[in-house]
Design an enzyme around this catalytic site. Structure first.
Site, PDB file in Angstrom:
ATOM      1  N   ASP A 256       0.853  -1.189   0.000  1.00 31.71           N
ATOM      2  CA  ASP A 256       0.000   0.000   0.000  1.00 31.71           C
ATOM      3  C   ASP A 256       0.889   1.239   0.000  1.00 31.71           C
ATOM      4  OD1 ASP A 256       0.911   0.243   2.609  1.00 31.71           O
ATOM      5  OD2 ASP A 256      -0.955  -0.425   3.511  1.00 31.71           O
ATOM      6  N   SER A 257       0.276   2.393  -0.201  1.00 34.56           N
ATOM      7  CA  SER A 257       1.065   3.608  -0.427  1.00 34.56           C
ATOM      8  C   SER A 257       1.559   4.257   0.853  1.00 34.56           C
ATOM      9  CB  SER A 257       0.217   4.631  -1.199  1.00 34.56           C
ATOM     10  OG  SER A 257      -0.821   5.133  -0.363  1.00 34.56           O
ATOM     11  N   GLY A 258       0.983   3.887   1.996  1.00 36.50           N
ATOM     12  CA  GLY A 258       1.347   4.502   3.265  1.00 36.50           C
ATOM     13  C   GLY A 258       0.458   5.647   3.683  1.00 36.50           C
TER      14      GLY A 258
ATOM     15  N   TYR B  68      -2.825   5.937   4.275  1.00 45.01           N
ATOM     16  CA  TYR B  68      -3.799   5.674   5.333  1.00 45.01           C
ATOM     17  C   TYR B  68      -3.130   5.649   6.705  1.00 45.01           C
ATOM     18  CZ  TYR B  68      -7.060   3.168   8.340  1.00 45.01           C
ATOM     19  OH  TYR B  68      -7.861   2.802   9.395  1.00 45.01           O
TER      20      TYR B  68
ATOM     21  N   ASP C 205      -2.510   8.460  -2.082  1.00 48.58           N
ATOM     22  CA  ASP C 205      -3.788   9.173  -2.074  1.00 48.58           C
ATOM     23  C   ASP C 205      -4.037   9.789  -0.704  1.00 48.58           C
ATOM     24  OD1 ASP C 205      -4.155   6.758  -0.748  1.00 48.58           O
ATOM     25  OD2 ASP C 205      -6.215   6.523  -1.411  1.00 48.58           O
TER      26      ASP C 205
ATOM     27  N   GLY D 293     -11.207   4.289   0.610  1.00 46.01           N
ATOM     28  CA  GLY D 293     -12.050   5.132   1.463  1.00 46.01           C
ATOM     29  C   GLY D 293     -13.249   4.447   2.057  1.00 46.01           C
TER      30      GLY D 293
ATOM     31  N   ASP E  60      -7.842  -7.335   1.125  1.00 43.96           N
ATOM     32  CA  ASP E  60      -6.852  -7.537   2.174  1.00 43.96           C
ATOM     33  C   ASP E  60      -7.478  -7.103   3.494  1.00 43.96           C
ATOM     34  OD1 ASP E  60      -5.372  -4.932   3.523  1.00 43.96           O
ATOM     35  OD2 ASP E  60      -6.351  -4.451   1.612  1.00 43.96           O
TER      36      ASP E  60
ATOM     37  N   CYS F 135     -13.209 -27.748   8.265  1.00 49.84           N
ATOM     38  CA  CYS F 135     -11.943 -27.136   7.865  1.00 49.84           C
ATOM     39  C   CYS F 135     -10.869 -28.190   7.644  1.00 49.84           C
ATOM     40  CB  CYS F 135     -11.489 -26.139   8.938  1.00 49.84           C
ATOM     41  SG  CYS F 135      -9.937 -25.293   8.539  1.00 49.84           S
TER      42      CYS F 135
ATOM     43  N   CYS G  68      -7.555 -27.433   7.555  1.00 51.34           N
ATOM     44  CA  CYS G  68      -6.256 -26.897   7.945  1.00 51.34           C
ATOM     45  C   CYS G  68      -5.530 -27.837   8.897  1.00 51.34           C
ATOM     46  CB  CYS G  68      -6.417 -25.519   8.582  1.00 51.34           C
ATOM     47  SG  CYS G  68      -6.926 -25.523  10.326  1.00 51.34           S
TER      48      CYS G  68
ATOM     49  N   CYS H   8      -6.938 -27.855  12.553  1.00 55.00           N
ATOM     50  CA  CYS H   8      -8.168 -28.620  12.774  1.00 55.00           C
ATOM     51  C   CYS H   8      -7.928 -30.121  12.602  1.00 55.00           C
ATOM     52  CB  CYS H   8      -9.257 -28.139  11.813  1.00 55.00           C
ATOM     53  SG  CYS H   8      -9.925 -26.509  12.243  1.00 55.00           S
TER      54      CYS H   8
ATOM     55  N   HIS I 115      -5.387 -21.410  11.315  1.00 58.38           N
ATOM     56  CA  HIS I 115      -6.753 -21.802  11.003  1.00 58.38           C
ATOM     57  C   HIS I 115      -7.507 -20.682  10.286  1.00 58.38           C
ATOM     58  CE1 HIS I 115     -10.931 -22.996  11.332  1.00 58.38           C
ATOM     59  NE2 HIS I 115     -11.161 -21.825  11.904  1.00 58.38           N
TER      60      HIS I 115
END
Length: 375
Positions: free
Chosen positions: A92-94, A96, A146, A220, A270, A308, A310, A313, A339
């Site tokens: 990400d651009s940083g 936020y 942004d 946003g 994400d 699940c 995984c 589990c 998990h």
């Protein structure tokens, strides 16, 4: 492999399933990107993140520029070698984090001056510096820089921030393109802004399309507006963007948020939720989230989620994980995180299959009914 190529394999309503091909590997969409804020997905080794089904990770420009520093990561061979992950990485651009974590920020047309939340040192982050940092990190999908303002701001404030973000988007494009070999082998995404205003979103989308990007994020959102308002925005915002390019909803989210966003045409996600929840005792299951700390699990010999596949589990009981978490053992956080990441990746695989088979609506309805305890 090509630099960046997005192929849509099937659609179902507004939803799409496809593949992003990049030199470091393919990304199956809809895709969920585990968050590796500080060059690590907390409590997980890279090979275990990959085993969960993740095709791509997210790294954080703000945190990595402060510690250990982008120049240091570059000297050490880039983020992939530094953290032991050889597949695609999106950074990400940083922007936020600068506005949400720093003690003091001063915005101008040039960029944002801020104080580090770590030690109070002053830094400047601009579109050009953000592109430089992401290049030094070796990012494969770079995000434009942004400006984010709360959805509760006045329309005048939202419009001014959106317009500045579009000017910064053009500078981000220019800064990225000046990156030589890195720019020739990697991708740049633009970020749509405009809060919950359809007209501002459209103006933002038009400006981004005029500049031209490899993909587009809906920015946003997921900042406190609630699911109903977010979905109302997603009913129109993705459709304002180039349908031939990936659409990325930043910072989302809860499993039911993801299902609803996929129904509305989003391809990439994400969120820190699966890892953060794992460290605090919340496990995601098909029947909804559970708090493994609860006393009722102290002698429960079943797995966290019977559906699940995984390793957690398949090996450990709820009673054992309950004990580990209550005792503050590191292994408890590791097993819970593993998990949760498997749960998210299984959900994405199910969504891809449902879209390919033209049965997304019944799948989504069944998922919500079961997840909310009504199935």
């Amino acid at each position: 492999m090509p630099r960046f190529d997005f192929t849509i394999h099937a659609t179902d309503g507004k939803a799409r399933t496809g593949t992003i091909a990049m030199q470091r590997g393919e990304i199956r969409t809809p895709a969920f990107m585990p968050v590796g804020t500080a060059a690590t997905v907390k409590a997980m080794k890279p090979q275990d993140v990959r085993a969960s089904g993740a095709d791509i990770l997210l790294g954080n420009t703000y945190h990595l520029m402060l510690r250990p520093g982008a120049e240091r990561v570059d000297r050490l061979g880039g983020l992939h070698g530094f953290m032991g992950w050889d597949r695609p990485i999106l950074t990400d651009s940083g922007g936020y984090q600068v506005m949400s974590l720093s003690e003091l920020t001063k915005r101008s047309e040039e960029g944002i001056v801020f104080k580090s939340h770590l030690d109070g040192t002053r830094h400047m982050l601009s579109p050009e510096r953000s592109m430089e940092i992401q290049r030094l990190l070796g990012s494969n999908i770079v995000m434009a820089f942004d400006e984010l303002v709360p959805t509760t701001s006045t329309r005048e404030v939202q419009a001014a921030a959106m317009e500045r973000s579009m000017r910064w988007a053009r500078r981000s494009r220019q800064g990225f393109d000046a990156g030589g070999a890195h720019a020739q082998n990697n991708a740049l995404f633009g970020i749509q802004q405009g809060a919950l205003d359809e007209g501002l979103r459209k103006a933002s989308a038009d400006a981004l399309l005029d500049i031209g990007f490899d993909g587009y994020a809906v920015g946003g959102l997921a900042v406190g507006e609630g699911q109903e308002a977010m979905f109302a925005c997603l009913d129109y915002a993705p459709g304002q963007l180039d349908p031939a390019k990936p659409r990325y909803l930043m910072g989302v989210g809860k499993p039911d948020d993801i299902v609803g966003a996929v129904e509305r045409g989003i391809d990439m996600f994400d969120c820190v939720l699966p890892t953060r929840s794992g460290r605090t005792g919340q496990a995601f299951t098909r029947q909804g989230p559970i708090n493994i700390r609860n006393a009722k699990f102290a002698e429960d010999q079943g797995p966290l989620d019977p559906a699940c596949a995984c390793p957690t589990c398949g090996t450990f009981t709820r009673a054992y994980v309950h004990h580990l978490v209550r005792a503050g053992e590191i292994l408890g956080a590791m097993l819970m995180t593993e998990h949760n990441l498997w749960f998210y990746q299984a959900l994405m695989a199910d969504l891809r299959a449902a879209i390919a088979q033209g049965r997304l609506t019944p799948f989504a309805n069944d998922f919500r009914a079961t997840y909310y305890g009504k199935g």
